[in-house]
Design a protein around this motif. Structure first.
Motif, PDB file in Angstrom:
ATOM      1  N   GLN A 129       0.825  -1.208   0.000  1.00  0.00           N
ATOM      2  CA  GLN A 129       0.000   0.000   0.000  1.00  0.00           C
ATOM      3  C   GLN A 129       0.859   1.258   0.000  1.00  0.00           C
ATOM      4  O   GLN A 129       0.543   2.243  -0.683  1.00  0.00           O
ATOM      5  CB  GLN A 129      -0.942   0.005   1.217  1.00  0.00           C
ATOM      6  CG  GLN A 129      -2.029  -1.065   1.159  1.00  0.00           C
ATOM      7  CD  GLN A 129      -2.870  -0.944  -0.098  1.00  0.00           C
ATOM      8  OE1 GLN A 129      -3.340   0.138  -0.448  1.00  0.00           O
ATOM      9  NE2 GLN A 129      -3.061  -2.068  -0.789  1.00  0.00           N
ATOM     10  N   ALA A 130       1.952   1.234   0.759  1.00  0.00           N
ATOM     11  CA  ALA A 130       2.865   2.385   0.783  1.00  0.00           C
ATOM     12  C   ALA A 130       3.513   2.589  -0.578  1.00  0.00           C
ATOM     13  O   ALA A 130       3.677   3.726  -1.035  1.00  0.00           O
ATOM     14  CB  ALA A 130       3.936   2.184   1.851  1.00  0.00           C
ATOM     15  N   GLU A 131       3.852   1.486  -1.242  1.00  0.00           N
ATOM     16  CA  GLU A 131       4.462   1.601  -2.565  1.00  0.00           C
ATOM     17  C   GLU A 131       3.456   2.165  -3.570  1.00  0.00           C
ATOM     18  O   GLU A 131       3.824   2.966  -4.432  1.00  0.00           O
ATOM     19  CB  GLU A 131       4.987   0.243  -3.021  1.00  0.00           C
ATOM     20  CG  GLU A 131       6.182  -0.252  -2.201  1.00  0.00           C
ATOM     21  CD  GLU A 131       6.924  -1.380  -2.879  1.00  0.00           C
ATOM     22  OE1 GLU A 131       7.754  -1.082  -3.759  1.00  0.00           O
ATOM     23  OE2 GLU A 131       6.667  -2.554  -2.546  1.00  0.00           O
ATOM     24  N   LYS A 132       2.198   1.764  -3.462  1.00  0.00           N
ATOM     25  CA  LYS A 132       1.183   2.257  -4.387  1.00  0.00           C
ATOM     26  C   LYS A 132       0.903   3.739  -4.172  1.00  0.00           C
ATOM     27  O   LYS A 132       0.767   4.503  -5.137  1.00  0.00           O
ATOM     28  CB  LYS A 132      -0.111   1.457  -4.215  1.00  0.00           C
ATOM     29  CG  LYS A 132      -0.037   0.033  -4.755  1.00  0.00           C
ATOM     30  CD  LYS A 132      -1.328  -0.721  -4.489  1.00  0.00           C
ATOM     31  CE  LYS A 132      -1.222  -2.158  -4.988  1.00  0.00           C
ATOM     32  NZ  LYS A 132      -2.457  -2.940  -4.679  1.00  0.00           N
ATOM     33  N   ARG A 133       0.812   4.158  -2.890  1.00  0.00           N
ATOM     34  CA  ARG A 133       0.485   5.564  -2.629  1.00  0.00           C
ATOM     35  C   ARG A 133       1.697   6.477  -2.769  1.00  0.00           C
ATOM     36  O   ARG A 133       1.568   7.690  -2.939  1.00  0.00           O
ATOM     37  CB  ARG A 133      -0.189   5.708  -1.262  1.00  0.00           C
ATOM     38  CG  ARG A 133       0.729   5.777  -0.078  1.00  0.00           C
ATOM     39  CD  ARG A 133      -0.033   6.098   1.198  1.00  0.00           C
ATOM     40  NE  ARG A 133      -0.719   4.923   1.716  1.00  0.00           N
ATOM     41  CZ  ARG A 133      -0.176   4.100   2.623  1.00  0.00           C
ATOM     42  NH1 ARG A 133       1.040   4.330   3.082  1.00  0.00           N
ATOM     43  NH2 ARG A 133      -0.844   3.069   3.071  1.00  0.00           N
ATOM     44  N   GLY A 134       2.908   5.904  -2.639  1.00  0.00           N
ATOM     45  CA  GLY A 134       4.120   6.696  -2.831  1.00  0.00           C
ATOM     46  C   GLY A 134       4.693   7.310  -1.583  1.00  0.00           C
ATOM     47  O   GLY A 134       5.640   8.093  -1.660  1.00  0.00           O
ATOM     48  N   TYR A 135       4.158   6.951  -0.417  1.00  0.00           N
ATOM     49  CA  TYR A 135       4.721   7.455   0.833  1.00  0.00           C
ATOM     50  C   TYR A 135       4.322   6.525   1.971  1.00  0.00           C
ATOM     51  O   TYR A 135       3.440   5.662   1.811  1.00  0.00           O
ATOM     52  CB  TYR A 135       4.271   8.894   1.121  1.00  0.00           C
ATOM     53  CG  TYR A 135       2.776   9.113   1.100  1.00  0.00           C
ATOM     54  CD1 TYR A 135       1.993   8.905   2.231  1.00  0.00           C
ATOM     55  CD2 TYR A 135       2.145   9.540  -0.071  1.00  0.00           C
ATOM     56  CE1 TYR A 135       0.622   9.112   2.207  1.00  0.00           C
ATOM     57  CE2 TYR A 135       0.773   9.746  -0.107  1.00  0.00           C
ATOM     58  CZ  TYR A 135       0.021   9.543   1.033  1.00  0.00           C
ATOM     59  OH  TYR A 135      -1.340   9.733   1.001  1.00  0.00           O
ATOM     60  N   VAL A 136       4.970   6.718   3.114  1.00  0.00           N
ATOM     61  CA  VAL A 136       4.800   5.825   4.262  1.00  0.00           C
ATOM     62  C   VAL A 136       4.004   6.517   5.365  1.00  0.00           C
ATOM     63  O   VAL A 136       4.244   7.688   5.679  1.00  0.00           O
ATOM     64  CB  VAL A 136       6.182   5.403   4.813  1.00  0.00           C
ATOM     65  CG1 VAL A 136       6.029   4.523   6.052  1.00  0.00           C
ATOM     66  CG2 VAL A 136       6.990   4.681   3.733  1.00  0.00           C
ATOM     67  N   TYR A 137       3.054   5.784   5.951  1.00  0.00           N
ATOM     68  CA  TYR A 137       2.370   6.260   7.148  1.00  0.00           C
ATOM     69  C   TYR A 137       3.204   5.889   8.377  1.00  0.00           C
ATOM     70  O   TYR A 137       3.871   4.848   8.393  1.00  0.00           O
ATOM     71  CB  TYR A 137       0.989   5.612   7.290  1.00  0.00           C
ATOM     72  CG  TYR A 137      -0.070   6.136   6.351  1.00  0.00           C
ATOM     73  CD1 TYR A 137      -0.201   7.495   6.087  1.00  0.00           C
ATOM     74  CD2 TYR A 137      -0.972   5.258   5.746  1.00  0.00           C
ATOM     75  CE1 TYR A 137      -1.190   7.970   5.230  1.00  0.00           C
ATOM     76  CE2 TYR A 137      -1.964   5.718   4.888  1.00  0.00           C
ATOM     77  CZ  TYR A 137      -2.059   7.074   4.637  1.00  0.00           C
ATOM     78  OH  TYR A 137      -3.037   7.541   3.796  1.00  0.00           O
TER      79      TYR A 137
END
Length: 238
Positions: A129-137
């Motif tokens: 999910q982080a790779e898809k959105r382009g950033y880390v929560y």
């Protein structure tokens, strides 16, 4: 009459390397400059020069020797095992991540590329999910593999004279009583409502302030950086 020469300039390459490996922090800094001036002599003993250091460690002296050779005698690197392929420093990964591109960027002192690759690794460690959105929560940080975070940190330290890396930032933060508003100016980051990268304002060089890199996205507040710097995988290194 004074010659203007420093004591290290009169030492043989063997003595310079011994002082570099075993001297005090102050002696090391002075010797680093002398080694760069003696790059030709260093190239002749390239493989021997690295024997005091462990590829599994993060001693910046080894990284400096490699960077000096890259700048002045790049052909000498071919005589050192692994440098031209995987990189001299060992880079264990619990996720099978290939750190050779990042190690090459740091060896070349391409800190902007190394920072970009660091962000890529953090997204990979955070999950699909982080790779898809382009950033880390920040909530995706605790499950990250500590081994990989330590590898990232080791590489930054080894190729920056010990000046950049997560644990460098963490130690500075601790010395500033955990105050992020005091840390930002100390490491050369700027504030304008939210923390972000400013075009032309970030320094991608060894002359940047201590702790300046890697850059951690602060657009959503400090929780991501707080989660990274407090990750259990980094605590033994702080």
């Amino acid at each position: 009459m004074l010659s203007g020469r420093t004591p290290t300039q009169d030492l043989s390459i063997d003595k310079l390397l011994d002082r570099f490996a075993n001297g005090s922090a102050r002696q090391r800094r002075a010797t680093a400059v002398a080694l760069e001036k003696a790059a030709d002599a260093l190239a002749a003993v390239a493989a021997e020069a690295l024997k005091p250091y462990e590829p599994s460690g993060d001693d910046w002296a080894a990284g400096w020797i490699l960077q000096v050779l890259r700048r002045h005698q790049p052909e000498a690197l071919a005589r050192i095992p692994r440098v031209e392929s995987d990189g001299w420093f060992e880079t264990p990964s619990a996720r099978g991540i290939d750190y050779s591109p990042m190690q090459r960027a740091l060896l070349d002192e391409d800190f902007e590329e190394a920072d970009r690759l660091t962000s890529c690794v953090l997204r990979e460690l955070a999950g699909d999910q982080a790779e898809k959105r382009g950033y880390v929560y920040f909530s995706e940080v605790p499950p990250m593999e500590g081994l990989d975070l330590a590898t990232l940190d080791r590489l930054w330290i080894a190729y920056s004279q010990g000046r950049f890396g997560f644990t460098v930032q963490a130690r500075l933060l601790k010395a500033l009583d955990g105050r992020y508003d005091r840390l930002w100016p100390r490491i050369g980051w700027k504030l304008d409502g939210t923390w972000t990268r400013y075009p032309g304002a970030f320094q991608w060089s060894m002359e940047a302030p201590e702790g300046h890199m890697p850059l951690i996205n602060q657009l959503r507040g400090v929780r991501l950086m707080d989660a990274l710097l407090s990750h259990p995988g980094l605590q033994p290194r702080i």
